[in-house]
Write an enzyme that holds these catalytic residues in place. Structure first.
Site, PDB file in Angstrom:
ATOM      1  N   THR A 126      -0.831  -1.501   1.409  1.00 14.15           N
ATOM      2  CA  THR A 126      -1.855  -1.343   0.378  1.00 14.15           C
ATOM      3  C   THR A 126      -3.254  -1.384   0.988  1.00 14.15           C
ATOM      4  OG1 THR A 126      -2.916  -2.599  -1.408  1.00 14.15           O
ATOM      5  CG2 THR A 126      -1.463  -3.845  -0.005  1.00 14.15           C
ATOM      6  N   ASP A 127      -4.204  -0.752   0.300  1.00 19.04           N
ATOM      7  CA  ASP A 127      -5.596  -0.833   0.764  1.00 19.04           C
ATOM      8  C   ASP A 127      -6.148  -2.247   0.610  1.00 19.04           C
ATOM      9  OD1 ASP A 127      -5.823  -0.890  -2.015  1.00 19.04           O
ATOM     10  OD2 ASP A 127      -7.360   0.665  -2.146  1.00 19.04           O
ATOM     11  N   GLU A 128      -5.457  -3.095  -0.169  1.00 17.52           N
ATOM     12  CA  GLU A 128      -5.978  -4.452  -0.402  1.00 17.52           C
ATOM     13  C   GLU A 128      -5.997  -5.295   0.879  1.00 17.52           C
ATOM     14  OE1 GLU A 128      -4.812  -6.363  -4.049  1.00 17.52           O
ATOM     15  OE2 GLU A 128      -4.358  -4.442  -4.989  1.00 17.52           O
ATOM     16  N   TYR A 151      -1.411 -12.325  -2.376  1.00 14.93           N
ATOM     17  CA  TYR A 151      -0.671 -11.050  -2.295  1.00 14.93           C
ATOM     18  C   TYR A 151      -1.128 -10.227  -1.101  1.00 14.93           C
ATOM     19  CZ  TYR A 151       0.158  -6.067  -3.133  1.00 14.93           C
ATOM     20  OH  TYR A 151       0.483  -4.738  -2.968  1.00 14.93           O
ATOM     21  N   LYS A 155       0.818  -8.990   2.457  1.00 15.09           N
ATOM     22  CA  LYS A 155       1.001  -7.594   2.880  1.00 15.09           C
ATOM     23  C   LYS A 155       0.365  -7.370   4.260  1.00 15.09           C
ATOM     24  CE  LYS A 155       2.602  -4.635   0.760  1.00 15.09           C
ATOM     25  NZ  LYS A 155       4.015  -4.172   0.633  1.00 15.09           N
ATOM     26  N   ARG A 215     -11.737   0.179  -8.762  1.00 19.51           N
ATOM     27  CA  ARG A 215     -10.493   0.513  -8.081  1.00 19.51           C
ATOM     28  C   ARG A 215     -10.447   2.028  -7.916  1.00 19.51           C
ATOM     29  NH1 ARG A 215     -11.068  -4.065  -7.343  1.00 19.51           N
ATOM     30  NH2 ARG A 215      -9.609  -5.808  -7.571  1.00 19.51           N
ATOM     31  N   PRO A 275      -9.815 -15.550  -9.845  1.00 22.16           N
ATOM     32  CA  PRO A 275     -10.366 -16.220  -8.649  1.00 22.16           C
ATOM     33  C   PRO A 275     -10.307 -15.276  -7.434  1.00 22.16           C
ATOM     34  CG  PRO A 275      -8.623 -17.553  -9.674  1.00 22.16           C
ATOM     35  CD  PRO A 275      -8.633 -16.234 -10.382  1.00 22.16           C
TER      36      PRO A 275
HETATM   37  P1  NAD Z   1       6.928  -3.488  -8.329  1.00 23.00           P
HETATM   38  O1  NAD Z   1       6.600  -4.928  -8.470  1.00 23.00           O
HETATM   39  O2  NAD Z   1       6.907  -2.605  -9.543  1.00 23.00           O
HETATM   40  O3  NAD Z   1       8.382  -3.337  -7.687  1.00 23.00           O
HETATM   41  C1  NAD Z   1       8.834  -4.128  -6.636  1.00 23.00           C
HETATM   42  C2  NAD Z   1      10.348  -3.979  -6.542  1.00 23.00           C
HETATM   43  O4  NAD Z   1      10.801  -4.778  -5.443  1.00 23.00           O
HETATM   44  C3  NAD Z   1      11.097  -4.475  -7.785  1.00 23.00           C
HETATM   45  O5  NAD Z   1      12.090  -3.534  -8.166  1.00 23.00           O
HETATM   46  C4  NAD Z   1      11.742  -5.778  -7.321  1.00 23.00           C
HETATM   47  O6  NAD Z   1      12.962  -6.064  -7.984  1.00 23.00           O
HETATM   48  C5  NAD Z   1      11.942  -5.501  -5.843  1.00 23.00           C
HETATM   49  N1  NAD Z   1      12.016  -6.745  -5.042  1.00 23.00           N
HETATM   50  C6  NAD Z   1      11.150  -7.801  -5.089  1.00 23.00           C
HETATM   51  N2  NAD Z   1      11.557  -8.754  -4.243  1.00 23.00           N
HETATM   52  C7  NAD Z   1      12.700  -8.288  -3.634  1.00 23.00           C
HETATM   53  C8  NAD Z   1      13.561  -8.814  -2.651  1.00 23.00           C
HETATM   54  N3  NAD Z   1      13.363 -10.044  -2.128  1.00 23.00           N
HETATM   55  N4  NAD Z   1      14.620  -8.077  -2.256  1.00 23.00           N
HETATM   56  C9  NAD Z   1      14.842  -6.840  -2.803  1.00 23.00           C
HETATM   57  N5  NAD Z   1      14.061  -6.306  -3.736  1.00 23.00           N
HETATM   58  C10 NAD Z   1      12.983  -7.012  -4.153  1.00 23.00           C
HETATM   59  O7  NAD Z   1       5.944  -2.946  -7.212  1.00 23.00           O
HETATM   60  P2  NAD Z   1       5.313  -1.490  -7.021  1.00 23.00           P
HETATM   61  O8  NAD Z   1       4.034  -1.426  -7.748  1.00 23.00           O
HETATM   62  O9  NAD Z   1       6.357  -0.484  -7.251  1.00 23.00           O
HETATM   63  O10 NAD Z   1       4.955  -1.554  -5.465  1.00 23.00           O
HETATM   64  C11 NAD Z   1       5.888  -1.113  -4.473  1.00 23.00           C
HETATM   65  C12 NAD Z   1       5.273  -1.287  -3.103  1.00 23.00           C
HETATM   66  O11 NAD Z   1       4.062  -0.551  -3.008  1.00 23.00           O
HETATM   67  C13 NAD Z   1       4.903  -2.747  -2.769  1.00 23.00           C
HETATM   68  O12 NAD Z   1       5.229  -2.967  -1.420  1.00 23.00           O
HETATM   69  C14 NAD Z   1       3.401  -2.794  -2.991  1.00 23.00           C
HETATM   70  O13 NAD Z   1       2.805  -3.761  -2.152  1.00 23.00           O
HETATM   71  C15 NAD Z   1       2.997  -1.391  -2.577  1.00 23.00           C
HETATM   72  N6  NAD Z   1       1.780  -0.852  -3.207  1.00 23.00           N
HETATM   73  C16 NAD Z   1       1.629  -0.894  -4.563  1.00 23.00           C
HETATM   74  C17 NAD Z   1       0.481  -0.337  -5.146  1.00 23.00           C
HETATM   75  C18 NAD Z   1       0.304  -0.316  -6.649  1.00 23.00           C
HETATM   76  O14 NAD Z   1      -0.744   0.122  -7.127  1.00 23.00           O
HETATM   77  N7  NAD Z   1       1.274  -0.725  -7.443  1.00 23.00           N
HETATM   78  C19 NAD Z   1      -0.510   0.225  -4.338  1.00 23.00           C
HETATM   79  C20 NAD Z   1      -0.314   0.250  -2.942  1.00 23.00           C
HETATM   80  C21 NAD Z   1       0.833  -0.296  -2.394  1.00 23.00           C
HETATM   81  P1  TYD Z   2      -4.380  -4.886 -11.188  1.00 22.16           P
HETATM   82  O1  TYD Z   2      -3.724  -3.810 -11.989  1.00 22.16           O
HETATM   83  O2  TYD Z   2      -3.835  -6.274 -11.261  1.00 22.16           O
HETATM   84  O3  TYD Z   2      -4.431  -4.342  -9.689  1.00 22.16           O
HETATM   85  P2  TYD Z   2      -5.153  -4.999  -8.361  1.00 22.16           P
HETATM   86  O4  TYD Z   2      -5.736  -6.306  -8.714  1.00 22.16           O
HETATM   87  O5  TYD Z   2      -4.025  -5.130  -7.407  1.00 22.16           O
HETATM   88  O6  TYD Z   2      -6.184  -3.997  -7.962  1.00 22.16           O
HETATM   89  O7  TYD Z   2      -5.923  -4.961 -11.624  1.00 22.16           O
HETATM   90  C1  TYD Z   2      -6.780  -3.856 -11.499  1.00 22.16           C
HETATM   91  C2  TYD Z   2      -8.179  -4.308 -11.876  1.00 22.16           C
HETATM   92  O8  TYD Z   2      -8.198  -4.680 -13.264  1.00 22.16           O
HETATM   93  C3  TYD Z   2      -8.628  -5.561 -11.134  1.00 22.16           C
HETATM   94  O9  TYD Z   2     -10.027  -5.452 -10.850  1.00 22.16           O
HETATM   95  C4  TYD Z   2      -8.395  -6.689 -12.112  1.00 22.16           C
HETATM   96  C5  TYD Z   2      -8.607  -6.031 -13.456  1.00 22.16           C
HETATM   97  N1  TYD Z   2      -7.818  -6.598 -14.578  1.00 22.16           N
HETATM   98  C6  TYD Z   2      -8.466  -7.029 -15.750  1.00 22.16           C
HETATM   99  O10 TYD Z   2      -9.689  -6.957 -15.875  1.00 22.16           O
HETATM  100  N2  TYD Z   2      -7.701  -7.537 -16.762  1.00 22.16           N
HETATM  101  C7  TYD Z   2      -6.342  -7.660 -16.663  1.00 22.16           C
HETATM  102  O11 TYD Z   2      -5.692  -8.168 -17.623  1.00 22.16           O
HETATM  103  C8  TYD Z   2      -5.690  -7.197 -15.467  1.00 22.16           C
HETATM  104  C9  TYD Z   2      -4.204  -7.296 -15.310  1.00 22.16           C
HETATM  105  C10 TYD Z   2      -6.477  -6.663 -14.451  1.00 22.16           C
END
Ligand code: NAD
Ligand code: TYD
Length: 337
Positions: A126-128, A151, A155, A215, A275
Protein backbone atom coordinates in the site's frame (compact mmCIF):
# COMPACT_ATOMS: atom_id res chain seq x y z
CA UNK A 1 -1.02 -23.52 -16.99
CA UNK A 2 0.28 -21.20 -14.28
CA UNK A 3 -0.54 -22.46 -10.80
CA UNK A 4 -1.05 -19.41 -8.60
CA UNK A 5 -1.63 -19.22 -4.88
CA UNK A 6 -3.82 -16.18 -4.19
CA UNK A 7 -4.11 -15.48 -0.47
CA UNK A 8 -6.94 -13.36 0.94
CA UNK A 9 -8.99 -14.01 -2.18
CA UNK A 10 -12.32 -13.77 -0.34
CA UNK A 11 -11.73 -10.14 0.63
CA UNK A 12 -12.53 -7.03 -1.37
CA UNK A 13 -9.57 -6.74 -3.74
CA UNK A 14 -8.71 -10.46 -3.88
CA UNK A 15 -12.24 -11.53 -4.85
CA UNK A 16 -12.41 -8.86 -7.56
CA UNK A 17 -9.02 -10.12 -8.76
CA UNK A 18 -10.14 -13.74 -8.98
CA UNK A 19 -13.49 -12.97 -10.64
CA UNK A 20 -11.82 -10.69 -13.16
CA UNK A 21 -8.81 -12.86 -13.98
CA UNK A 22 -10.78 -16.08 -14.41
CA UNK A 23 -12.93 -14.27 -17.00
CA UNK A 24 -9.90 -12.84 -18.80
CA UNK A 25 -7.46 -15.74 -18.81
CA UNK A 26 -7.61 -19.48 -19.18
CA UNK A 27 -3.93 -20.10 -18.42
CA UNK A 28 -4.21 -19.50 -14.66
CA UNK A 29 -5.15 -22.16 -12.12
CA UNK A 30 -5.96 -20.25 -8.92
CA UNK A 31 -5.80 -21.67 -5.41
CA UNK A 32 -7.47 -19.22 -3.03
CA UNK A 33 -6.30 -19.56 0.59
CA UNK A 34 -8.39 -17.42 2.92
CA UNK A 35 -9.08 -17.63 6.62
CA UNK A 36 -12.53 -16.03 6.21
CA UNK A 37 -12.05 -13.46 8.92
CA UNK A 38 -14.83 -10.89 9.36
CA UNK A 39 -13.65 -9.38 6.04
CA UNK A 40 -13.66 -12.60 4.00
CA UNK A 41 -16.90 -13.51 2.23
CA UNK A 42 -17.39 -16.41 -0.16
CA UNK A 43 -20.49 -14.71 -1.57
CA UNK A 44 -18.06 -12.41 -3.40
CA UNK A 45 -16.85 -15.40 -5.40
CA UNK A 46 -20.16 -16.91 -6.52
CA UNK A 47 -19.40 -16.34 -10.19
CA UNK A 48 -16.07 -18.19 -9.87
CA UNK A 49 -16.87 -21.05 -7.51
CA UNK A 50 -17.62 -23.62 -10.23
CA UNK A 51 -14.78 -22.60 -12.51
CA UNK A 52 -12.55 -25.66 -13.17
CA UNK A 53 -9.47 -23.39 -12.89
CA UNK A 54 -10.30 -22.40 -9.33
CA UNK A 55 -10.20 -23.99 -5.88
CA UNK A 56 -10.92 -22.47 -2.47
CA UNK A 57 -9.18 -23.56 0.73
CA UNK A 58 -10.26 -22.16 4.08
CA UNK A 59 -7.18 -21.63 6.20
CA UNK A 60 -4.69 -19.29 7.81
CA UNK A 61 -1.49 -18.09 6.12
CA UNK A 62 0.09 -18.55 9.55
CA UNK A 63 -0.50 -22.32 9.31
CA UNK A 64 2.89 -23.64 8.15
CA UNK A 65 1.72 -27.19 7.55
CA UNK A 66 -1.29 -26.17 5.51
CA UNK A 67 0.73 -23.72 3.41
CA UNK A 68 3.37 -26.40 2.79
CA UNK A 69 0.65 -28.89 1.78
CA UNK A 70 -0.86 -26.41 -0.70
CA UNK A 71 2.48 -25.67 -2.38
CA UNK A 72 3.17 -29.38 -2.72
CA UNK A 73 -0.27 -30.53 -3.80
CA UNK A 74 -0.92 -27.75 -6.32
CA UNK A 75 2.70 -27.32 -7.51
CA UNK A 76 2.49 -23.60 -6.82
CA UNK A 77 4.83 -21.50 -8.98
CA UNK A 78 3.36 -18.04 -8.41
CA UNK A 79 2.13 -16.32 -5.24
CA UNK A 80 0.04 -13.17 -4.88
CA UNK A 81 -0.30 -12.20 -1.23
CA UNK A 82 -3.45 -10.16 -0.71
CA UNK A 83 -4.19 -11.65 2.73
CA UNK A 84 -4.01 -9.04 5.45
CA UNK A 85 -5.79 -7.26 8.20
CA UNK A 86 -6.54 -4.13 6.22
CA UNK A 87 -8.40 -1.50 8.24
CA UNK A 88 -6.52 1.34 9.96
CA UNK A 89 -9.22 2.02 12.58
CA UNK A 90 -9.23 -1.63 13.66
CA UNK A 91 -5.42 -1.55 13.92
CA UNK A 92 -5.76 1.35 16.35
CA UNK A 93 -8.26 -0.60 18.45
CA UNK A 94 -5.97 -3.68 18.53
CA UNK A 95 -2.70 -4.07 16.65
CA UNK A 96 -1.56 -7.59 17.49
CA UNK A 97 -3.46 -9.50 14.80
CA UNK A 98 -2.10 -7.02 12.24
CA UNK A 99 1.49 -7.96 13.06
CA UNK A 100 0.64 -11.66 13.22
CA UNK A 101 -1.08 -11.86 9.85
CA UNK A 102 0.62 -9.10 7.91
CA UNK A 103 4.19 -9.73 9.09
CA UNK A 104 4.53 -13.31 10.39
CA UNK A 105 1.95 -14.61 7.91
CA UNK A 106 3.93 -13.10 5.05
CA UNK A 107 7.04 -14.76 6.46
CA UNK A 108 5.37 -18.19 6.42
CA UNK A 109 4.47 -17.68 2.76
CA UNK A 110 7.95 -16.41 1.87
CA UNK A 111 9.74 -19.27 3.61
CA UNK A 112 7.53 -21.86 1.94
CA UNK A 113 7.83 -20.16 -1.43
CA UNK A 114 11.61 -20.20 -1.02
CA UNK A 115 11.69 -23.93 -0.28
CA UNK A 116 9.51 -24.67 -3.29
CA UNK A 117 11.54 -22.34 -5.52
CA UNK A 118 8.60 -20.34 -6.85
CA UNK A 119 9.04 -18.30 -10.02
CA UNK A 120 7.38 -15.09 -8.73
CA UNK A 121 6.21 -13.86 -5.32
CA UNK A 122 4.10 -10.72 -5.48
CA UNK A 123 3.46 -8.82 -2.25
CA UNK A 124 0.39 -6.59 -2.46
CA UNK A 125 1.31 -3.50 -0.47
CA UNK A 126 0.00 0.00 0.00
CA UNK A 127 1.03 3.63 -0.46
CA UNK A 128 0.40 4.04 3.29
CA UNK A 129 3.89 2.64 3.96
CA UNK A 130 5.27 6.01 2.77
CA UNK A 131 3.52 7.92 5.56
CA UNK A 132 1.80 11.25 5.02
CA UNK A 133 2.35 14.05 2.48
CA UNK A 134 1.99 17.80 2.94
CA UNK A 135 -0.10 19.81 0.49
CA UNK A 136 2.23 19.12 -2.45
CA UNK A 137 4.38 16.30 -3.81
CA UNK A 138 3.77 12.66 -4.71
CA UNK A 139 4.98 9.29 -3.40
CA UNK A 140 7.50 7.70 -5.74
CA UNK A 141 9.10 4.28 -5.32
CA UNK A 142 12.12 5.97 -3.74
CA UNK A 143 10.17 7.91 -1.13
CA UNK A 144 11.47 6.66 2.24
CA UNK A 145 9.24 4.24 4.13
CA UNK A 146 7.72 6.11 7.08
CA UNK A 147 4.49 4.46 8.23
CA UNK A 148 2.33 6.02 10.93
CA UNK A 149 -0.43 3.56 11.86
CA UNK A 150 -0.16 0.03 13.26
CA UNK A 151 -1.67 -1.15 9.93
CA UNK A 152 0.81 0.69 7.72
CA UNK A 153 3.75 -0.23 9.93
CA UNK A 154 2.83 -3.91 9.59
CA UNK A 155 2.64 -3.58 5.81
CA UNK A 156 5.98 -1.72 5.78
CA UNK A 157 7.58 -4.46 7.88
CA UNK A 158 6.36 -7.04 5.38
CA UNK A 159 7.73 -5.02 2.45
CA UNK A 160 11.16 -4.79 4.07
CA UNK A 161 11.13 -8.52 4.77
CA UNK A 162 10.19 -9.32 1.17
CA UNK A 163 13.06 -7.12 -0.06
CA UNK A 164 15.45 -8.83 2.38
CA UNK A 165 14.54 -12.21 0.84
CA UNK A 166 15.43 -10.82 -2.56
CA UNK A 167 18.80 -9.48 -1.43
CA UNK A 168 19.70 -12.41 0.79
CA UNK A 169 18.34 -15.43 -1.06
CA UNK A 170 17.80 -14.02 -4.54
CA UNK A 171 14.10 -14.76 -4.30
CA UNK A 172 12.10 -13.51 -7.30
CA UNK A 173 9.91 -11.05 -5.42
CA UNK A 174 7.83 -8.09 -6.58
CA UNK A 175 6.05 -5.43 -4.53
CA UNK A 176 3.10 -3.30 -5.61
CA UNK A 177 2.05 -0.24 -3.62
CA UNK A 178 -1.42 0.94 -4.50
CA UNK A 179 -3.50 3.87 -3.35
CA UNK A 180 -7.06 3.69 -1.90
CA UNK A 181 -9.34 1.31 -3.82
CA UNK A 182 -13.11 1.47 -4.30
CA UNK A 183 -15.59 -0.80 -6.06
CA UNK A 184 -18.01 -3.71 -5.50
CA UNK A 185 -17.60 -6.02 -2.49
CA UNK A 186 -15.70 -3.51 -0.34
CA UNK A 187 -16.41 -4.12 3.33
CA UNK A 188 -18.55 -1.27 4.70
CA UNK A 189 -16.02 -0.23 7.36
CA UNK A 190 -14.07 1.69 4.68
CA UNK A 191 -14.98 5.28 3.79
CA UNK A 192 -16.87 4.90 0.50
CA UNK A 193 -19.12 1.88 1.26
CA UNK A 194 -19.71 3.08 4.83
CA UNK A 195 -20.93 6.45 3.59
CA UNK A 196 -23.10 4.91 0.84
CA UNK A 197 -24.78 2.50 3.25
CA UNK A 198 -25.28 5.07 6.02
CA UNK A 199 -26.81 7.45 3.47
CA UNK A 200 -29.19 4.75 2.24
CA UNK A 201 -30.15 4.05 5.88
CA UNK A 202 -30.49 7.77 6.75
CA UNK A 203 -27.74 7.36 9.35
CA UNK A 204 -25.22 10.05 10.28
CA UNK A 205 -22.05 10.21 8.17
CA UNK A 206 -19.09 10.35 10.60
CA UNK A 207 -16.39 12.63 9.16
CA UNK A 208 -13.09 12.42 11.02
CA UNK A 209 -11.49 15.77 11.92
CA UNK A 210 -12.07 18.57 9.41
CA UNK A 211 -12.85 16.23 6.49
CA UNK A 212 -10.02 17.74 4.47
CA UNK A 213 -7.73 14.70 4.48
CA UNK A 214 -6.90 13.64 0.94
CA UNK A 215 -6.82 10.14 -0.54
CA UNK A 216 -5.92 9.17 -4.12
CA UNK A 217 -8.71 6.87 -5.36
CA UNK A 218 -8.42 4.02 -7.86
CA UNK A 219 -11.06 1.62 -9.14
CA UNK A 220 -10.35 -1.93 -7.94
CA UNK A 221 -10.19 -3.43 -11.45
CA UNK A 222 -7.49 -0.95 -12.48
CA UNK A 223 -5.49 -2.06 -9.44
CA UNK A 224 -5.99 -5.73 -10.26
CA UNK A 225 -4.97 -5.35 -13.88
CA UNK A 226 -1.77 -3.71 -12.67
CA UNK A 227 -1.12 -6.57 -10.23
CA UNK A 228 -1.56 -9.10 -13.03
CA UNK A 229 0.81 -7.14 -15.27
CA UNK A 230 3.48 -6.85 -12.57
CA UNK A 231 3.20 -10.59 -11.90
CA UNK A 232 3.82 -11.30 -15.55
CA UNK A 233 6.23 -8.57 -16.64
CA UNK A 234 7.60 -6.83 -13.54
CA UNK A 235 11.34 -6.88 -12.89
CA UNK A 236 12.17 -9.01 -9.86
CA UNK A 237 13.29 -7.13 -6.75
CA UNK A 238 11.39 -4.02 -7.83
CA UNK A 239 8.61 -1.94 -6.30
CA UNK A 240 5.78 -0.58 -8.48
CA UNK A 241 3.47 2.21 -7.34
CA UNK A 242 -0.11 1.97 -8.61
CA UNK A 243 -2.46 4.96 -8.67
CA UNK A 244 -4.94 6.73 -10.92
CA UNK A 245 -4.07 10.39 -10.22
CA UNK A 246 -7.37 11.08 -8.55
CA UNK A 247 -6.92 13.01 -5.33
CA UNK A 248 -10.09 13.80 -3.41
CA UNK A 249 -10.83 15.35 -0.03
CA UNK A 250 -12.97 13.08 2.15
CA UNK A 251 -15.71 15.67 2.50
CA UNK A 252 -16.00 16.04 -1.27
CA UNK A 253 -16.49 12.29 -1.71
CA UNK A 254 -19.18 12.32 0.97
CA UNK A 255 -20.99 15.24 -0.66
CA UNK A 256 -20.80 13.51 -4.04
CA UNK A 257 -22.41 10.37 -2.57
CA UNK A 258 -25.15 12.44 -0.91
CA UNK A 259 -25.88 14.26 -4.15
CA UNK A 260 -25.99 11.07 -6.21
CA UNK A 261 -28.43 9.52 -3.73
CA UNK A 262 -30.53 12.71 -3.47
CA UNK A 263 -29.95 13.18 0.24
CA UNK A 264 -29.22 16.37 2.17
CA UNK A 265 -25.98 17.43 3.85
CA UNK A 266 -27.65 17.45 7.29
CA UNK A 267 -26.57 13.78 7.53
CA UNK A 268 -22.93 14.89 7.77
CA UNK A 269 -21.53 14.79 11.29
CA UNK A 270 -18.00 15.91 12.14
CA UNK A 271 -16.55 13.58 14.78
CA UNK A 272 -13.32 13.18 16.75
CA UNK A 273 -10.32 12.72 14.46
CA UNK A 274 -8.58 9.38 13.97
CA UNK A 275 -5.40 9.29 16.12
CA UNK A 276 -2.31 9.80 13.93
CA UNK A 277 -4.54 10.48 10.90
CA UNK A 278 -2.39 10.77 7.74
CA UNK A 279 -3.21 14.04 6.01
CA UNK A 280 -2.63 13.30 2.37
CA UNK A 281 -1.72 10.40 0.07
CA UNK A 282 -0.91 10.88 -3.61
CA UNK A 283 0.82 8.43 -5.90
CA UNK A 284 3.23 8.90 -8.78
CA UNK A 285 2.67 5.82 -10.95
CA UNK A 286 4.89 6.86 -13.85
CA UNK A 287 7.23 3.88 -13.33
CA UNK A 288 4.61 1.19 -14.04
CA UNK A 289 3.19 3.34 -16.84
CA UNK A 290 6.54 3.90 -18.55
CA UNK A 291 8.18 0.54 -17.90
CA UNK A 292 5.24 -1.88 -18.16
CA UNK A 293 2.74 0.12 -20.21
CA UNK A 294 -0.06 0.09 -17.60
CA UNK A 295 -2.53 2.91 -17.31
CA UNK A 296 -5.81 3.33 -15.43
CA UNK A 297 -8.84 2.69 -17.66
CA UNK A 298 -11.74 3.77 -15.44
CA UNK A 299 -12.65 7.39 -14.80
CA UNK A 300 -13.60 8.26 -11.23
CA UNK A 301 -16.86 9.86 -12.42
CA UNK A 302 -18.21 6.69 -14.03
CA UNK A 303 -16.66 4.09 -11.71
CA UNK A 304 -17.95 5.79 -8.53
CA UNK A 305 -21.46 5.87 -10.02
CA UNK A 306 -21.18 2.21 -10.97
CA UNK A 307 -20.01 1.47 -7.40
CA UNK A 308 -22.87 3.37 -5.75
CA UNK A 309 -25.33 1.60 -8.07
CA UNK A 310 -23.76 -1.74 -7.14
CA UNK A 311 -24.47 -1.08 -3.43
CA UNK A 312 -28.02 -0.05 -4.33
CA UNK A 313 -28.57 -3.28 -6.27
CA UNK A 314 -26.82 -5.55 -3.78
CA UNK A 315 -28.54 -4.51 -0.60
CA UNK A 316 -28.86 -8.11 0.67
CA UNK A 317 -25.05 -8.51 0.40
CA UNK A 318 -24.36 -5.63 2.82
CA UNK A 319 -27.45 -6.10 4.96
CA UNK A 320 -26.16 -9.52 5.97
CA UNK A 321 -22.85 -7.90 6.94
CA UNK A 322 -24.21 -4.97 8.93
CA UNK A 323 -26.65 -7.15 10.84
CA UNK A 324 -23.92 -9.53 12.07
CA UNK A 325 -20.77 -9.09 14.17
CA UNK A 326 -20.14 -5.78 12.42
CA UNK A 327 -22.63 -4.06 14.75
CA UNK A 328 -20.25 -4.63 17.68
CA UNK A 329 -17.32 -3.08 15.83
CA UNK A 330 -19.42 -0.13 14.62
CA UNK A 331 -20.63 0.70 18.11
CA UNK A 332 -17.12 0.46 19.55
CA UNK A 333 -15.51 2.54 16.80
CA UNK A 334 -18.10 5.31 16.70
CA UNK A 335 -19.07 5.55 20.38
CA UNK A 336 -18.07 8.81 22.14
CA UNK A 337 -17.39 10.47 18.78
P1 NAD B 1 -9.90 -7.11 3.00
O1 NAD B 1 -9.80 -6.83 4.46
O2 NAD B 1 -11.18 -6.82 2.28
O3 NAD B 1 -9.57 -8.65 2.73
C1 NAD B 1 -8.54 -9.32 3.37
C2 NAD B 1 -8.75 -10.82 3.17
O4 NAD B 1 -7.67 -11.51 3.81
C3 NAD B 1 -10.04 -11.35 3.80
O5 NAD B 1 -10.72 -12.21 2.89
C4 NAD B 1 -9.56 -12.13 5.02
O6 NAD B 1 -10.40 -13.22 5.36
C5 NAD B 1 -8.19 -12.59 4.55
N1 NAD B 1 -7.28 -12.87 5.68
C6 NAD B 1 -7.03 -12.07 6.76
N2 NAD B 1 -6.17 -12.67 7.59
C7 NAD B 1 -5.85 -13.88 7.02
C8 NAD B 1 -4.99 -14.94 7.39
N3 NAD B 1 -4.30 -14.90 8.55
N4 NAD B 1 -4.90 -16.01 6.58
C9 NAD B 1 -5.62 -16.07 5.42
N5 NAD B 1 -6.44 -15.10 5.03
C10 NAD B 1 -6.56 -14.00 5.81
O7 NAD B 1 -8.69 -6.32 2.35
P2 NAD B 1 -8.56 -5.67 0.90
O8 NAD B 1 -9.03 -4.27 0.96
O9 NAD B 1 -9.10 -6.60 -0.10
O10 NAD B 1 -6.96 -5.61 0.77
C11 NAD B 1 -6.23 -6.69 0.19
C12 NAD B 1 -4.75 -6.35 0.20
O11 NAD B 1 -4.52 -5.14 -0.51
C13 NAD B 1 -4.18 -6.12 1.62
O12 NAD B 1 -2.91 -6.70 1.65
C14 NAD B 1 -4.11 -4.60 1.73
O13 NAD B 1 -3.06 -4.22 2.60
C15 NAD B 1 -3.80 -4.22 0.30
N6 NAD B 1 -4.24 -2.88 -0.13
C16 NAD B 1 -5.53 -2.48 0.09
C17 NAD B 1 -5.95 -1.22 -0.36
C18 NAD B 1 -7.38 -0.76 -0.18
O14 NAD B 1 -7.70 0.38 -0.53
N7 NAD B 1 -8.29 -1.59 0.30
C19 NAD B 1 -5.04 -0.37 -0.99
C20 NAD B 1 -3.72 -0.82 -1.20
C21 NAD B 1 -3.34 -2.07 -0.76
P1 TYD C 1 -10.36 4.45 5.05
O1 TYD C 1 -11.40 4.01 4.06
O2 TYD C 1 -10.37 3.86 6.42
O3 TYD C 1 -8.96 4.25 4.32
P2 TYD C 1 -7.45 4.68 4.82
O4 TYD C 1 -7.53 5.25 6.18
O5 TYD C 1 -6.72 3.39 4.80
O6 TYD C 1 -6.98 5.67 3.80
O7 TYD C 1 -10.49 6.04 5.22
C1 TYD C 1 -10.33 6.91 4.13
C2 TYD C 1 -10.38 8.33 4.66
O8 TYD C 1 -11.69 8.59 5.20
C3 TYD C 1 -9.42 8.58 5.82
O9 TYD C 1 -8.89 9.90 5.71
C4 TYD C 1 -10.28 8.47 7.06
C5 TYD C 1 -11.63 8.96 6.58
N1 TYD C 1 -12.81 8.37 7.26
C6 TYD C 1 -13.78 9.20 7.86
O10 TYD C 1 -13.67 10.43 7.83
N2 TYD C 1 -14.85 8.61 8.47
C7 TYD C 1 -14.99 7.25 8.54
O11 TYD C 1 -15.99 6.77 9.15
C8 TYD C 1 -14.01 6.42 7.91
C9 TYD C 1 -14.13 4.92 7.95
C10 TYD C 1 -12.93 7.03 7.28
Amino acid sequence: MKNILVTGGAGFIGSNFINHILKERDDYFIVNLDKLTYAGNLENLKESENNPNYVFIKGDILNNELVNYIFEKYKIKYVINFAAESHVDRSILGAEVFYRTNVIGTNVLLETARRFEVERFLQVSTDEVYGSLGPTGLFTESTPISPNSPYSSSKAAADLMVQAYYHTYGMPVLITRCSNNYGPFQFPEKLIPLMIINTLNNKKLPVYGDGLNVRDWIYVIDHNKAVDLVLEKGKVGEVYNIGATNEMRNIDIIKLILKYLNKGEELIEYVKDRPGHDRRYAIDSSKIQNELGWKPEFSFESAIQFTIDWYLKNQSWWERIISGDYIKYYNEQYQNK
